[in-house]
Motif scaffolding. Structure first.
Motif: not given
Length: 364
Positions: A30-47
């Motif tokens: 998806g769009r990185k800026k949107e994904i970062d907004f909701y899931f930036n507290e987690y580090s265990n995902w790739r984009h």
């Protein structure tokens, strides 16, 4: 759909739960800026970046090429990739089949897309989740999909956000910010045909003389509603008394929404088609009595905690508002039952079953 007010809620909740459980290697497309907004507290995902319109030909051509080899691919809406993908198993969530049930409201291009892709979703997916028994029946009816392939996962209500707000300071602040009247019926929704705002206004118009201290408050920007249904606004403007008793809040900040619910005299949900319907449960969680449509999934979701009306009959909508506005005993009863009803919808329970389903699919 991550930022969508309906589908986006379960997309956010389920992905957060998947990341918290730390049982999977997760790739988010998806769009990185949107994904970062909701899931930036987690580090265990790739984009993998995907910036193209939903329901588009571009989406259908590009998305299959972006999906990596994986055990399970989840499509959180019916717009699944129809070309082959490198996933062993394919899970799709179809919250409702609004585009098929309201086929007559679509443009020709939308009709072609909805018919082809919704049926492909039902055919190509190994498993379908949906959000009510009503939606399960509708998916079977419109796509011919086997009921054994479809699992109902009820959604949850965020009771840390949606709860009764009794602070007079908060209520006064919100009243001033959104120019709220002292006593009002609240409508939360948009101007899509299924939300049935036009008949709610027609029903409310019948009560102007009988309940002179009651107003109708509609959340959202007036301009958006005018664009969505110009005939409705011609109707409102033609009646100056009616126009003076309807308030549009403009954009409502999420933390303020529970205060609007808590301050309302009652909440009206006249929708004629819903797969689940968050707003009446949100109102219940905030201690606001609910008058709701007797259509679609709404009685299934709201149970005994709402006063039901025929959404296609403005006079019956008026009756429901009149009864709930004037019967304090019924109001108190529905507030109590509403608190109990909304507690049935728990995000942890829903997410845990969703995670278990992914594990089951990955094992086979």
């Amino acid at each position: 759909m991550l930022t969508n007010s309906g589908i986006g809620v379960y997309v956010q909740k389920y992905i957060q739960s998947i990341l918290r459980c730390n049982l999977f290697d997760v790739t988010l497309i998806g769009r990185k800026k949107e994904i970062d907004f909701y899931f930036n507290e987690y580090s265990n995902w790739r984009h993998i970046e995907a910036d193209f319109p939903i329901y588009s030909i571009t989406e259908q051509l590009k998305l299959p090429l972006l999906i990596p080899a994986c055990d399970v691919f989840w499509s959180p809406h019916y717009n699944i990739p129809m070309l082959p993908i490198r996933a062993r198993r394919h899970l799709v969530t179809i919250p409702d089949v609004y585009h098929l049930a309201f086929y007559h409201t679509l443009s020709l291009a939308q009709k072609v897309y909805a018919r082809i892709v919704a049926n492909a979703a039902a055919r190509l997916a190994d498993k379908i989740t949906t959000i009510s028994l009503y939606s399960k029946q509708e998916i079977e009816r419109y796509t011919g999909s086997s009921g054994s392939k479809i699992e109902v996962l009820y959604l949850g209500i965020d009771t840390t956000l949606f709860q009764s707000v009794t602070s007079s300071a908060d209520q006064e602040r919100v009243k001033l910010a959104y120019k709220l009247p002292d006593k009002y019926v609240l409508f939360v929704g948009n101007v899509k045909p299924n939300k049935n705002l036009r008949l709610l206004v027609d029903g409310f118009a019948q009560l102007l003389t009988e309940l002179p201290d009651l107003s109708l408050v509609i959340t959202g920007k007036q301009e958006g509603f005018i664009t969505g249904d110009p005939a409705l606004f011609a109707r409102i403007r033609a009646d100056k008394v009616l126009e003076s008793r309807i308030v549009f809040t403009g954009f409502v900040n999420t933390p303020d929404l529970p205060i609007l619910y808590s301050s309302a005299h009652l909440f009206a949900f006249p929708s004629i088609y819903e797969g689940f319907g968050f707003p009446p449960l949100e109102a219940m969680a905030c201690g606001c009595p609910v008058v709701a449509s007797n259509a679609a999934s709404i009685p299934e979701i709201c149970g005994e905690a709402a006063l039901y009306v025929d959404p296609l009959d403005p006079t019956d909508i008026a009756r429901g508002i009149r009864v709930l506005a004037t019967d304090d005993e019924l109001r108190n009863q529905l507030v109590k039952t509403g608190y109990e009803q909304c507690r049935q919808y728990d995000w942890d329970k829903s997410s845990n079953r969703f995670i278990a389903l992914i594990q089951e699919m990955a094992r086979h």
